[in-house]
Design a protein around this motif. Structure first.
Motif, PDB file in Angstrom:
ATOM      1  N   HIS A  64     -10.249 -34.745  14.692  1.00 33.23           N
ATOM      2  CA  HIS A  64      -9.344 -34.933  15.825  1.00 33.23           C
ATOM      3  C   HIS A  64     -10.173 -35.180  17.076  1.00 33.23           C
ATOM      4  CE1 HIS A  64     -10.176 -30.598  16.000  1.00 33.23           C
ATOM      5  NE2 HIS A  64      -9.673 -30.527  17.216  1.00 33.23           N
ATOM      6  N   HIS A  66     -10.585 -33.693  20.076  1.00 34.87           N
ATOM      7  CA  HIS A  66     -10.960 -32.675  21.071  1.00 34.87           C
ATOM      8  C   HIS A  66     -12.468 -32.703  21.354  1.00 34.87           C
ATOM      9  CE1 HIS A  66      -7.185 -29.980  20.591  1.00 34.87           C
ATOM     10  NE2 HIS A  66      -7.081 -30.758  21.649  1.00 34.87           N
ATOM     11  N   ASP A  68     -14.859 -30.534  21.569  1.00 28.91           N
ATOM     12  CA  ASP A  68     -15.823 -29.794  20.755  1.00 28.91           C
ATOM     13  C   ASP A  68     -15.910 -30.343  19.322  1.00 28.91           C
ATOM     14  OD1 ASP A  68     -13.185 -28.867  20.564  1.00 28.91           O
ATOM     15  OD2 ASP A  68     -13.809 -26.920  19.789  1.00 28.91           O
ATOM     16  N   HIS A  69     -15.281 -31.480  19.090  1.00 30.56           N
ATOM     17  CA  HIS A  69     -15.386 -32.146  17.785  1.00 30.56           C
ATOM     18  C   HIS A  69     -15.944 -33.566  17.915  1.00 30.56           C
ATOM     19  CE1 HIS A  69     -13.124 -29.040  15.444  1.00 30.56           C
ATOM     20  NE2 HIS A  69     -12.825 -28.710  16.683  1.00 30.56           N
ATOM     21  N   HIS A 143      -2.223 -29.338  15.435  1.00 30.17           N
ATOM     22  CA  HIS A 143      -3.224 -29.002  16.458  1.00 30.17           C
ATOM     23  C   HIS A 143      -3.267 -30.143  17.481  1.00 30.17           C
ATOM     24  CE1 HIS A 143      -6.679 -27.021  18.130  1.00 30.17           C
ATOM     25  NE2 HIS A 143      -7.402 -28.115  17.993  1.00 30.17           N
ATOM     26  N   ASP A 162      -9.314 -28.214  12.985  1.00 28.13           N
ATOM     27  CA  ASP A 162      -8.683 -27.024  13.558  1.00 28.13           C
ATOM     28  C   ASP A 162      -7.267 -26.806  13.025  1.00 28.13           C
ATOM     29  OD1 ASP A 162     -10.998 -26.598  14.950  1.00 28.13           O
ATOM     30  OD2 ASP A 162     -10.220 -27.227  16.900  1.00 28.13           O
TER      31      ASP A 162
HETATM   32 ZN   LIG Z   1      -9.409 -28.767  18.481  1.00 27.19          ZN
END
Ligand SMILES: [Zn+2]
Length: 245
Positions: A64, A66, A68-69, A143, A162
């Motif tokens: 996804h 986000h 932190d990914h 998420h 997540d």
């Molecule tokens: Zn996430």
């Protein structure tokens, strides 16, 4: 960075104590599929881990959009300019700053850290059921609207991003765990996440590899308990909403 391996899945854990973030290598015969790009400084560790395994990184797959990914995505693109990047068509829109919802999607706001400065765009826009080497892409909205999990056909290991959290207590995305509240705080829609959790559990995975926390082998009982907890909470909420209307 700490690495742990279960069969074809290598977990690369960054900042394991403060804000643990995982990336994964899924090992193929001829190379490594990187799943998620962790934090901006993670590119060096990712490249070194590949060197230690002794195989080239041949694909970059994102669960996804986000921060932190996808953190190290631009640095990895620079180091590996010919390696294709895969992301769901739906979450690719988030990278473009488009937080609008589609007709038919639940109308809760998209949350979490949607990075504004990432320049790299996916080369391949994934749809549910697409194959990437030994992996099958499984749409798991909740998420984020375009979240995906990836099932390894050889071992039934499931990399979930997540869709579940492990750190702070195993939970379906959107269910608050006070010891590690960030995944729940960043979740778009808990009802959709619960539906996706049921779909992922029905795949009978042999391993859950999530974005935050350790890998879980033979997760059937843990999955069932977390889904029951989420059903209790979400069911209670829709009951309240029904009474109000
Ligand atoms: Zn996430």
């Amino acid at each position: 960075m700490k690495t742990v391996r279960h069969q074809t899945v290598h977990q690369l854990a960054f900042l394991p104590r403060l804000f643990p973030v995982n990336a994964y290598f899924v090992e193929e015969e001829d190379g490594l599929t990187l799943i998620d790009a962790a934090l901006p400084y993670s590119s060096k560790g990712i490249m070194e881990a590949a060197k230690i395994i002794g195989k080239p990184i041949t694909r970059i797959v994102l669960t996804h959009a986000h921060g932190d990914h996808v953190g190290a995505l631009d640095a990895l693109r620079e180091a590996l300019p010919y390696v294709p990047v895969y992301l769901s068509a739906r979450d690719a829109r988030l990278l473009d700053g488009d937080l609008s919802l589609d007709e038919g999607e639940p109308s809760t706001p998209i949350r979490g850290d949607i990075p504004k400065k990432v320049k790299t765009r996916p080369d391949v826009l994934l749809r549910d059921g697409d194959r990437i080497g030994s992996l099958t892409a499984i749409a798991a909205p909740g998420h984020t609207p375009g979240s995906m999990a990836f099932l390894d056909a050889r071992s039934r290991a499931l990399v979930v991003g997540d869709a579940f959290q492990v750190r702070g207590g195993f939970a379906v995305s959107g269910q608050m765990r006070i010891l590690f509240p960030f995944p729940a705080m960043a979740t778009w829609n808990a009802d959709a996440a619960l539906e996706s959790a049921r779909k992922l559990a029905a795949l009978k995975p042999s391993l859950i590899a999530a974005g935050h926390g350790r890998m879980i082998q033979q997760p059937a009982a843990v999955l069932e308990r977390a889904i029951r907890q989420a059903e209790f909470r979400q069911g209670g909420k829709s009951h309240v909403a029904a009474n109000r209307s």
